[in-house]
Design a protein around this motif. Structure first.
Motif, mmCIF file in Angstrom:
data_model
loop_
_atom_site.group_PDB
_atom_site.id
_atom_site.type_symbol
_atom_site.label_atom_id
_atom_site.label_comp_id
_atom_site.label_asym_id
_atom_site.label_seq_id
_atom_site.Cartn_x
_atom_site.Cartn_y
_atom_site.Cartn_z
ATOM 1 N N LEU A 15 0.354 5.230 5.994
ATOM 2 C CA LEU A 15 -0.083 6.031 4.850
ATOM 3 C C LEU A 15 -0.120 7.522 5.200
ATOM 4 O O LEU A 15 0.291 8.367 4.410
ATOM 5 C CB LEU A 15 -1.454 5.556 4.352
ATOM 6 C CG LEU A 15 -1.435 4.134 3.778
ATOM 7 C CD1 LEU A 15 -2.839 3.680 3.389
ATOM 8 C CD2 LEU A 15 -0.487 4.027 2.580
ATOM 9 N N ASP A 42 1.981 1.633 -3.597
ATOM 10 C CA ASP A 42 0.882 2.124 -4.443
ATOM 11 C C ASP A 42 0.689 3.623 -4.232
ATOM 12 O O ASP A 42 0.504 4.371 -5.183
ATOM 13 C CB ASP A 42 -0.429 1.417 -4.080
ATOM 14 C CG ASP A 42 -0.387 -0.045 -4.488
ATOM 15 O OD1 ASP A 42 0.554 -0.408 -5.232
ATOM 16 O OD2 ASP A 42 -1.256 -0.819 -4.051
ATOM 17 N N ARG A 43 0.715 4.015 -2.956
ATOM 18 C CA ARG A 43 0.430 5.411 -2.639
ATOM 19 C C ARG A 43 1.567 6.326 -3.094
ATOM 20 O O ARG A 43 1.333 7.488 -3.419
ATOM 21 C CB ARG A 43 0.222 5.548 -1.128
ATOM 22 C CG ARG A 43 -0.506 6.790 -0.690
ATOM 23 C CD ARG A 43 -1.898 6.908 -1.307
ATOM 24 N NE ARG A 43 -2.837 5.954 -0.756
ATOM 25 C CZ ARG A 43 -3.590 6.186 0.336
ATOM 26 N NH1 ARG A 43 -3.501 7.325 0.960
ATOM 27 N NH2 ARG A 43 -4.434 5.277 0.751
ATOM 28 N N GLU A 64 -3.041 2.641 8.356
ATOM 29 C CA GLU A 64 -3.432 4.050 8.190
ATOM 30 C C GLU A 64 -2.322 4.989 8.634
ATOM 31 O O GLU A 64 -2.107 6.037 8.039
ATOM 32 C CB GLU A 64 -4.698 4.351 9.004
ATOM 33 C CG GLU A 64 -5.972 3.900 8.330
ATOM 34 C CD GLU A 64 -7.197 4.393 9.109
ATOM 35 O OE1 GLU A 64 -7.123 5.470 9.713
ATOM 36 O OE2 GLU A 64 -8.209 3.660 9.108
ATOM 37 N N LYS A 73 3.308 6.153 -5.708
ATOM 38 C CA LYS A 73 3.395 6.347 -7.165
ATOM 39 C C LYS A 73 2.820 7.704 -7.586
ATOM 40 O O LYS A 73 1.858 8.167 -7.017
ATOM 41 C CB LYS A 73 2.607 5.246 -7.866
ATOM 42 C CG LYS A 73 3.465 4.006 -8.064
ATOM 43 C CD LYS A 73 2.614 2.876 -8.650
ATOM 44 C CE LYS A 73 3.293 1.528 -8.407
ATOM 45 N NZ LYS A 73 2.357 0.429 -8.604
ATOM 46 N N SER A 90 0.840 -1.213 0.000
ATOM 47 C CA SER A 90 0.000 0.000 0.000
ATOM 48 C C SER A 90 0.867 1.252 0.000
ATOM 49 O O SER A 90 0.500 2.260 -0.593
ATOM 50 C CB SER A 90 -0.980 -0.011 1.174
ATOM 51 O OG SER A 90 -0.295 0.178 2.376
ATOM 52 N N LEU A 91 2.033 1.167 0.650
ATOM 53 C CA LEU A 91 2.943 2.326 0.621
ATOM 54 C C LEU A 91 3.483 2.550 -0.790
ATOM 55 O O LEU A 91 3.590 3.675 -1.264
ATOM 56 C CB LEU A 91 4.101 2.119 1.603
ATOM 57 C CG LEU A 91 3.780 2.357 3.080
ATOM 58 C CD1 LEU A 91 4.890 1.832 3.975
ATOM 59 C CD2 LEU A 91 3.568 3.845 3.357
ATOM 60 N N LYS A 108 2.261 10.694 3.654
ATOM 61 C CA LYS A 108 1.716 11.975 3.203
ATOM 62 C C LYS A 108 2.384 13.153 3.924
ATOM 63 O O LYS A 108 2.626 14.198 3.332
ATOM 64 C CB LYS A 108 0.205 11.995 3.516
ATOM 65 C CG LYS A 108 -0.659 12.499 2.399
ATOM 66 C CD LYS A 108 -2.097 12.241 2.791
ATOM 67 C CE LYS A 108 -3.058 13.151 2.078
ATOM 68 N NZ LYS A 108 -4.416 12.925 2.591
#
Lengths: 101, 213
Positions: free
Chosen positions: B60, A98-99, B57, A101, A95-96, B64
């Motif tokens: 992620l 994917d994010r 979460e 990109k 997921s890291l 960010k």
């Protein structure tokens, strides 16, 4: 008559506040760790503590707990047997990626 | 240590600049801090699936926010701070849907240790009252076995009680904030904390302080 009843009830509750029993004092001692007690409650608690060594012990022990936990967050958080599963690790990494990109 | 510093001036060079922290590989976070964060979440949520979700979460959100993390604090505590917020958020949302307090925490676990009625109603039954702990209980705080006993006791607390205890005592969240978050009254909070302390004290007394070392 109504007035007398009310007066009696008020006196009874004042007596209770000023001379709490051990069960009440155990709760007051815990509350005192979170906020400052009202003057009558504090007075009642202190008078009780002068006379009762069980409650003094109780107070000392929950105070010890309070300080111990605050000072040792890493020990509290440590769960030796628990680790992330390899699948979860892979999922997080995916997921890291994917994010990112 | 000092000799080493004198003979090797390079050891005195400052920590790597913030730039290298910012550019570090996020996948490395999973390897280095994943287990720590997972345990952190598990203690506070007691649910492995939810804990995993929160950790994901967190990674992620960290990805960010990476630009604003200037390496002021250690990476691990930075990630833990994000996770802590995520968990509080989780409880905030859950608090809106279901009442957090339930009636069973009003029943007092130590009822059996107080005199039930008569002139001395509510006094400790002397034989069952708090025992004298060792003269220096603080000496136990370096012992891994002591903390293992503590965790064992804490796992036995009802979930909601354990949640408020951890928020208040371990994470140091203000009482008012906890009440707003969980939609409970301060009085409810104090009763729950009281019950947590009472149960933990008793459990530690039985399983640690009461035992000959």
């Amino acid at each position: 008559m109504k007035f007398l009843k009310r007066l009696a009830a008020a006196l009874k509750s004042a007596c209770r506040t000023l001379s709490p029993n051990c069960r009440e004092v155990s709760r007051l001692q815990s509350e005192a760790l979170d906020h400052s007690l009202s003057a009558p409650k504090r007075t009642g608690m202190r008078m009780h503590l002068l006379l009762c060594r069980w409650c003094r012990r109780y107070g000392k022990q929950i105070h010890f707990l309070h300080e111990a936990v605050r000072g040792h967050p890493d020990e509290v958080n440590e769960l030796p047997q628990q680790t992330l599963s390899p699948e979860a690790r892979e999922r997080f990494k995916q997921s890291l990626r994917d994010r990112a990109k | 240590m000092n000799d080493n510093l004198k003979s090797n001036p390079a050891a005195l060079s400052p920590a790597p600049p913030a730039e290298s922290v910012r550019l570090s590989d996020p996948e490395r976070w999973v390897e280095e801090h994943g287990d720590y964060l997972f345990k952190f979440a598990l203690v506070r949520l007691r649910d492995a699936t939810k804990a995993e979700d929160m950790v994901q979460e967190t990674f992620l959100a960290a990805l960010k926010a990476r630009q604003s993390f200037a390496g002021r604090s250690a990476e691990k505590s930075w990630l833990a701070a994000i996770l802590k917020h995520k968990i509080l958020d989780h409880y905030r949302k859950a608090g809106r849907e279901t009442a957090f307090t339930d009636l069973d925490f009003y029943c007092d676990e130590e009822s059996d240790r107080f005199i039930p009625d008569g002139l001395f109603k509510g006094s400790w039954i002397h034989e069952l009252g708090p025992l004298e702990w060792s003269s220096d209980p603080g000496a136990n705080l370096d012992s891994q076995a002591f903390w293992e006993t503590f965790r064992h006791c804490s796992e036995k607390l009802p979930k909601n009680i354990s949640t408020v205890f951890t928020m208040r005592e371990v994470d140091g969240v203000e009482s008012k904030e906890i009440c707003a978050l969980l939609n409970i009254t301060e009085n409810n909070l104090w009763v729950m904390l009281h019950r947590a302390r009472m149960a933990l004290r008793r459990c530690l007394e039985t399983n640690w302080f009461g035992k000959p070392i």
